[in-house]
Design a protein around this motif. Structure first.
Motif, PDB file in Angstrom:
ATOM      1  N   ASP A  80      46.726  42.707  37.468  1.00 14.14           N
ATOM      2  CA  ASP A  80      46.257  42.396  36.114  1.00 14.14           C
ATOM      3  C   ASP A  80      47.308  41.597  35.345  1.00 14.14           C
ATOM      4  OD1 ASP A  80      43.861  43.642  36.548  1.00 14.14           O
ATOM      5  OD2 ASP A  80      44.515  45.570  35.718  1.00 14.14           O
ATOM      6  N   GLU A  81      48.563  41.951  35.618  1.00 14.66           N
ATOM      7  CA  GLU A  81      49.632  41.224  34.928  1.00 14.66           C
ATOM      8  C   GLU A  81      49.681  39.770  35.411  1.00 14.66           C
ATOM      9  OE1 GLU A  81      54.395  41.752  33.899  1.00 14.66           O
ATOM     10  OE2 GLU A  81      53.542  42.701  35.688  1.00 14.66           O
ATOM     11  N   LEU A  82      49.524  39.575  36.708  1.00 13.33           N
ATOM     12  CA  LEU A  82      49.492  38.211  37.239  1.00 13.33           C
ATOM     13  C   LEU A  82      48.280  37.455  36.692  1.00 13.33           C
ATOM     14  CD1 LEU A  82      50.377  35.931  39.052  1.00 13.33           C
ATOM     15  CD2 LEU A  82      49.260  37.081  40.975  1.00 13.33           C
ATOM     16  N   LYS A  83      47.150  38.124  36.659  1.00 13.49           N
ATOM     17  CA  LYS A  83      45.937  37.494  36.134  1.00 13.49           C
ATOM     18  C   LYS A  83      46.132  37.097  34.673  1.00 13.49           C
ATOM     19  CE  LYS A  83      41.018  38.368  35.305  1.00 13.49           C
ATOM     20  NZ  LYS A  83      39.935  39.365  35.372  1.00 13.49           N
ATOM     21  N   ALA A  84      46.749  37.972  33.916  1.00 12.67           N
ATOM     22  CA  ALA A  84      46.984  37.671  32.500  1.00 12.67           C
ATOM     23  C   ALA A  84      47.926  36.481  32.349  1.00 12.67           C
ATOM     24  CB  ALA A  84      47.561  38.903  31.801  1.00 12.67           C
ATOM     25  N   HIS A  85      48.923  36.413  33.232  1.00 14.15           N
ATOM     26  CA  HIS A  85      49.862  35.288  33.165  1.00 14.15           C
ATOM     27  C   HIS A  85      49.138  33.970  33.457  1.00 14.15           C
ATOM     28  CE1 HIS A  85      53.525  32.917  33.747  1.00 14.15           C
ATOM     29  NE2 HIS A  85      52.933  32.443  34.833  1.00 14.15           N
ATOM     30  N   LEU A  86      48.314  33.979  34.492  1.00 12.16           N
ATOM     31  CA  LEU A  86      47.611  32.750  34.854  1.00 12.16           C
ATOM     32  C   LEU A  86      46.604  32.353  33.784  1.00 12.16           C
ATOM     33  CD1 LEU A  86      47.060  33.342  38.681  1.00 12.16           C
ATOM     34  CD2 LEU A  86      48.930  32.165  37.516  1.00 12.16           C
ATOM     35  N   GLU A  87      45.912  33.350  33.236  1.00  9.16           N
ATOM     36  CA  GLU A  87      44.946  33.043  32.172  1.00  9.16           C
ATOM     37  C   GLU A  87      45.642  32.484  30.948  1.00  9.16           C
ATOM     38  OE1 GLU A  87      41.346  36.204  33.176  1.00  9.16           O
ATOM     39  OE2 GLU A  87      42.523  36.392  31.328  1.00  9.16           O
ATOM     40  N   SER A  88      46.799  33.047  30.664  1.00  6.80           N
ATOM     41  CA  SER A  88      47.555  32.530  29.518  1.00  6.80           C
ATOM     42  C   SER A  88      47.944  31.069  29.742  1.00  6.80           C
ATOM     43  CB  SER A  88      48.811  33.390  29.309  1.00  6.80           C
ATOM     44  OG  SER A  88      49.624  32.826  28.311  1.00  6.80           O
ATOM     45  N   SER A  89      48.370  30.760  30.960  1.00  9.62           N
ATOM     46  CA  SER A  89      48.734  29.370  31.275  1.00  9.62           C
ATOM     47  C   SER A  89      47.513  28.460  31.172  1.00  9.62           C
ATOM     48  CB  SER A  89      49.328  29.284  32.690  1.00  9.62           C
ATOM     49  OG  SER A  89      50.501  30.064  32.780  1.00  9.62           O
TER      50      SER A  89
ATOM     51  N   VAL B 176      61.467  38.711  38.991  1.00 11.29           N
ATOM     52  CA  VAL B 176      60.211  38.185  39.533  1.00 11.29           C
ATOM     53  C   VAL B 176      59.245  39.349  39.700  1.00 11.29           C
ATOM     54  CG1 VAL B 176      59.132  37.034  41.496  1.00 11.29           C
ATOM     55  CG2 VAL B 176      61.382  36.292  40.701  1.00 11.29           C
ATOM     56  N   ARG B 177      58.157  39.315  38.944  1.00  9.92           N
ATOM     57  CA  ARG B 177      57.249  40.471  38.933  1.00  9.92           C
ATOM     58  C   ARG B 177      56.012  40.270  39.799  1.00  9.92           C
ATOM     59  NH1 ARG B 177      58.522  39.872  33.560  1.00  9.92           N
ATOM     60  NH2 ARG B 177      56.423  39.118  33.053  1.00  9.92           N
ATOM     61  N   PHE B 178      55.714  39.020  40.129  1.00 10.58           N
ATOM     62  CA  PHE B 178      54.569  38.771  41.024  1.00 10.58           C
ATOM     63  C   PHE B 178      54.857  37.537  41.863  1.00 10.58           C
ATOM     64  CE2 PHE B 178      53.697  36.296  37.340  1.00 10.58           C
ATOM     65  CZ  PHE B 178      53.634  37.161  36.262  1.00 10.58           C
ATOM     66  N   PRO B 179      54.161  37.408  42.961  1.00 12.64           N
ATOM     67  CA  PRO B 179      54.479  36.346  43.922  1.00 12.64           C
ATOM     68  C   PRO B 179      53.982  34.983  43.444  1.00 12.64           C
ATOM     69  CG  PRO B 179      52.592  37.586  44.669  1.00 12.64           C
ATOM     70  CD  PRO B 179      53.073  38.277  43.443  1.00 12.64           C
ATOM     71  N   PRO B 180      54.451  33.920  44.093  1.00 11.75           N
ATOM     72  CA  PRO B 180      53.897  32.592  43.803  1.00 11.75           C
ATOM     73  C   PRO B 180      52.394  32.587  44.040  1.00 11.75           C
ATOM     74  CG  PRO B 180      55.852  32.408  45.165  1.00 11.75           C
ATOM     75  CD  PRO B 180      55.502  33.862  45.119  1.00 11.75           C
ATOM     76  N   ALA B 181      51.689  31.710  43.332  1.00  9.99           N
ATOM     77  CA  ALA B 181      50.231  31.702  43.448  1.00  9.99           C
ATOM     78  C   ALA B 181      49.699  30.300  43.185  1.00  9.99           C
ATOM     79  CB  ALA B 181      49.605  32.683  42.465  1.00  9.99           C
ATOM     80  N   THR B 182      48.598  30.005  43.794  1.00 10.10           N
ATOM     81  CA  THR B 182      47.864  28.781  43.488  1.00 10.10           C
ATOM     82  C   THR B 182      46.406  29.140  43.284  1.00 10.10           C
ATOM     83  OG1 THR B 182      47.367  28.300  45.798  1.00 10.10           O
ATOM     84  CG2 THR B 182      49.394  27.348  44.893  1.00 10.10           C
ATOM     85  N   THR B 183      45.733  28.395  42.452  1.00  8.50           N
ATOM     86  CA  THR B 183      44.318  28.637  42.224  1.00  8.50           C
ATOM     87  C   THR B 183      43.696  27.388  41.616  1.00  8.50           C
ATOM     88  OG1 THR B 183      42.702  30.096  41.197  1.00  8.50           O
ATOM     89  CG2 THR B 183      44.627  29.548  39.903  1.00  8.50           C
ATOM     90  N   SER B 184      42.394  27.333  41.613  1.00  7.72           N
ATOM     91  CA  SER B 184      41.713  26.227  40.943  1.00  7.72           C
ATOM     92  C   SER B 184      40.313  26.673  40.570  1.00  7.72           C
ATOM     93  CB  SER B 184      41.652  24.994  41.847  1.00  7.72           C
ATOM     94  OG  SER B 184      40.945  25.273  43.024  1.00  7.72           O
ATOM     95  N   PHE B 185      39.803  26.141  39.503  1.00  7.92           N
ATOM     96  CA  PHE B 185      38.395  26.332  39.131  1.00  7.92           C
ATOM     97  C   PHE B 185      37.950  25.081  38.405  1.00  7.92           C
ATOM     98  CE2 PHE B 185      38.200  27.009  34.538  1.00  7.92           C
ATOM     99  CZ  PHE B 185      39.548  27.184  34.222  1.00  7.92           C
ATOM    100  N   GLY B 186      36.713  24.695  38.678  1.00  8.99           N
ATOM    101  CA  GLY B 186      36.254  23.436  38.101  1.00  8.99           C
ATOM    102  C   GLY B 186      37.196  22.313  38.495  1.00  8.99           C
TER     103      GLY B 186
END
Lengths: 315, 212
Positions: B177-186, A260-270
Motif C-alpha cells: 500500500d505504501e508503494l502504491k501510494a508513492h506511485l499514485e502520488s507521483s 529504501v522501503r520498497f523495491p524498484p518498480a515500473t508500470t504504465s497505464f494509458g
C-alpha cells in the motif's frame, strides 16, 4: 479495319493517359481541398485559450472508462478551466489559463505558430477525414512522431470553433493507448479580454508556468529531441524536473531517502509510463521516479542519463 | 511477309503482349506469325520489354540497359516508335501506381486507426497499473548488501558532474500500500505538471481514481 486498328494502337496511349489522369486529377483536387493540418492544429490550440465551453468528456484506457464534466470560462478569478469527475470518487480540479506576456490574440497566435514549428521537427502532421463527433462536424488531424521515442496523436478538431473534440494517443504500432473524447459540448463566443489577463498577471506574478524557478543539482544529459525543461522545483529533500515537447510531458521526481522501503518498480497505464529506481550519490540514497506520456523504454533511457552536479551547497 | 505488312505485325504483336487484342486480331496475328520466321524472336523481345516495364512500374528496376540493347538490335522505325511511345505510358503507369498506393495506403491506415476508435476501445499491450494492475518488480540484491552500477557520464559536458550510480536492490518485505501510494502520488503530481505545461486541464483526468 487495319486503319482502325492502327489508329487505336497509336492513340490508345494518349487515351489511356487521359483516362488514367482523370482520377488522379480528382484525387489531387481532393487533397488540395483538405485543410492544412498544421493550421488545424494551431486553430485547435488557439481555440483552447479563446473559447468558453463546457461539456461531458470520457477518458478510456486499458479497458477502463471514466467520465468528467469539463469547462472553461471567465470567472471572478480570471479565465479558469475546470474538471469535475462524474465517475468514481467525487473530485474536481481547477486551473487558470495563463497568458501572461500576451497583449492580444495576434501575439498568442504567433507564439502558437512558433511552437508548432518546433513540434514539426519531431512530429508529422496529416489532415484526415471529416466526421461527426459530440454532435459537431470535426476534422481529423493525425500527428505522428518522427522517431520511436514518443507517441503519436489523433485529434478531432471542431470545424466551427477549432475546439478539440477528441484526443487519441497511439503507440508506435498505432494501437490506441488512451482516448479523451467529448460526448457533448456547448461553446460560447470566442472572447478573450487581454486587459484582464494582464491584471491577473500583476496579481499573481509568481504563478507563471513554464518558467524555471531555480537551480538544482540534477541534470539530464539526454532527453528526446524537442523536449525542453519547463519547470524546476527544488527543496532540501526533494527535486522535480519537468520537460515537455509541446505534446508529451515527463516529470522526474528525485527524493533523498533515509532508507529504501520498497523495491524498484515500473508500470504504465494509458499513455502514462512510470519507473522508480534508486541512485547512490556521495553516499546518499535517492529515489528517482520518472513518469510521463512516453514509452517505458524512453523513460529508462532518460533515467540512465541523470547526472548530479557537484557544488558546495548542493545535495 | 512484305515490308508493308511488317508494321502491322509489330503493332499487333505488341497489343498481343499487352493482352489488348480482340479474338479476330489474335487470329490474324497468329496467321501472319506462322508465315514470319522472325516471329518467335520478336515475340520474346516484346515480352522482355513488357516485363521490364512492369517491373519498373512496381519495383524500380533499371530497364535502360535492356531497352538500349533491344533498340540497338532493332531497325529504326516502328519498333523504335513502339518503345518510345510506351515509355511515357509506363511512366504514367508508374505515377498511377504510386498514386494508387498512396490512396490505398491512406485508406488502409484510416481503417487501422479509425476502426478501433469507432469500435470498442482497444486495450494497449502495455502492463496496467491503473489502480488495479500488478506492479513489475525487478530482481536485485537484498538489503543492506547494496551493489552499485555506473550508468552515466557519457555525452555530458558539465565538468562538475558526478556519475550517478543506480542501485540494484531487493526489498523482500515491503508495504504494498505504501508503494502504491508513492506511485499514485507521483502520477498525480505528474498529471498536475502535464496540465500546467500544456495549459490544458485534460491531463488531470489521468489522476488516480483513489481519493486524495
Amino acid at each position: 479495319m487495319v486503319i482502325n486498328s492502327v489508329w487505336r494502337r497509336k492513340f490508345s496511349p494518349i487515351l489511356a493517359f487521359l483516362l488514367g489522369a482523370e482520377p488522379l486529377l480528382v484525387w489531387a483536387q481532393a487533397v488540395d481541398h483538405r485543410p492544412d493540418p498544421r493550421q488545424l492544429f494551431e486553430k485547435m490550440r488557439l481555440a483552447s485559450f479563446l473559447y468558453s465551453y463546457e461539456g461531458a468528456m470520457t477518458y478510456e484506457h486499458d479497458g477502463q472508462l471514466s467520465s468528467f464534466h469539463m469547462s472553461s470560462g471567465e470567472t471572478d478569478g480570471g479565465w479558469v478551466q475546470g474538471i469535475r469527475f462524474l465517475s468514481g470518487p467525487e473530485r474536481q480540479f481547477a486551473q487558470p489559463i495563463n497568458l501572461c506576456g500576451f497583449d492580444n490574440v495576434g501575439q498568442l497566435r504567433s507564439r502558437i505558430t512558433e511552437d508548432t514549428d518546433d513540434l514539426a521537427l519531431s512530429y508529422n502532421f496529416q489532415s484526415r477525414s471529416e466526421f461527426r463527433i459530440a454532435g459537431r462536424q470535426a476534422q481529423e488531424v493525425l500527428v505522428t512522431p518522427a522517431d520511436g521515442s514518443r507517441y503519436g496523436y489523433n485529434f478531432a478538431v471542431d470545424m466551427e470553433t477549432g475546439l478539440m473534440l477528441h484526443a487519441v494517443t497511439l503507440d508506435p504500432q498505432r494501437n490506441i493507448l488512451e482516448r479523451f473524447q467529448f460526448i457533448s459540448i456547448e461553446s460560447g463566443p470566442a472572447t478573450r479580454n487581454f486587459q484582464s489577463v494582464q491584471a491577473q498577471c500583476v496579481e499573481a506574478s509568481d504563478a507563471v508556468s513554464g518558467v524555471e524557478t531555480g537551480e538544482v543539482p540534477w541534470e539530464l544529459a539526454w532527453v528526446p529531441s524537442g523536449f525542453k525543461r519547463v519547470k524546476i522545483e527544488h527543496e532540501s529533500m526533494r527535486t522535480q524536473l519537468v520537460y515537455s515537447d509541446g505534446l508529451a510531458t515527463f516529470s522526474v521526481f528525485i527524493e533523498l531517502l533515509d532508507e529504501v522501503r520498497f523495491p524498484p518498480a515500473t508500470t504504465s497505464f494509458g499513455a502514462t509510463s512510470l519507473m522508480l529506481n534508486y541512485y547512490l550519490v556521495r553516499g546518499d540514497t535517492f529515489a528517482v521516479t520518472v513518469v510521463g506520456e512516453l514509452p517505458l523504454t524512453t523513460l529508462q533511457s532518460i533515467a540512465a542519463q541523470l547526472h548530479y552536479l557537484e557544488s558546495d551547497d548542493a545535495g | 511477309m512484305t515490308e508493308k505488312s511488317q508494321p502491322d505485325l509489330h503493332e499487333q504483336l505488341s497489343a498481343l503482349v499487352d493482352g489488348e487484342t480482340t479474338d479476330w486480331e489474335l487470329r490474324k496475328v497468329l496467321q501472319q506469325a506462322t508465315a514470319d520466321p522472325l516471329f518467335n524472336q520478336r515475340w520474346h523481345a516484346y515480352q522482355r520489354i513488357s516485363s521490364a516495364l512492369r517491373h519498373d512500374a512496381t519495383g524500380g528496376v533499371d530497364i535502360s540497359q535492356a531497352v538500349s540493347a533491344l533498340l540497338a538490335g532493332e531497325k529504326a522505325g516502328v519498333a523504335g516508335w513502339l518503345i518510345t511511345a510506351r515509355k511515357p505510358l509506363a511512366q504514367t503507369a508508374i505515377a498511377a501506381s504510386v498514386a494508387t498506393f498512396a490512396v490505398v495506403g491512406v485508406q488502409q491506415y484510416q481503417l487501422a486507426t479509425l476502426a478501433p476508435v469507432e469500435a470498442d476501445f482497444e486495450v494497449a499491450a502495455t502492463p496496467n497499473y491503473g489502480m488495479t494492475a500488478p506492479l513489475q518488480l525487478p530482481e536485485g540484491f537484498s538489503l543492506p548488501n547494496i551493489t552499485t552500477q555506473n550508468v552515466s557520464s557519457t555525452n555530458f559536458t558539465t565538468p562538475a558532474a558526478t556519475p550517478v550510480q543506480m542501485l540494484s536492490v531487493q526489498v523482500p518485505v515491503f508495504d504494498r500500500d505504501e508503494l502504491k501510494a508513492h506511485l499514485e502520488s507521483s502520477l498525480n503530481n505528474h498529471s498536475f505538471n502535464a496540465a500546467e505545461a500544456s495549459q490544458l486541464i485534460i491531463p488531470r483526468a489521468r489522476t488516480s481514481q483513489s481519493p486524495e
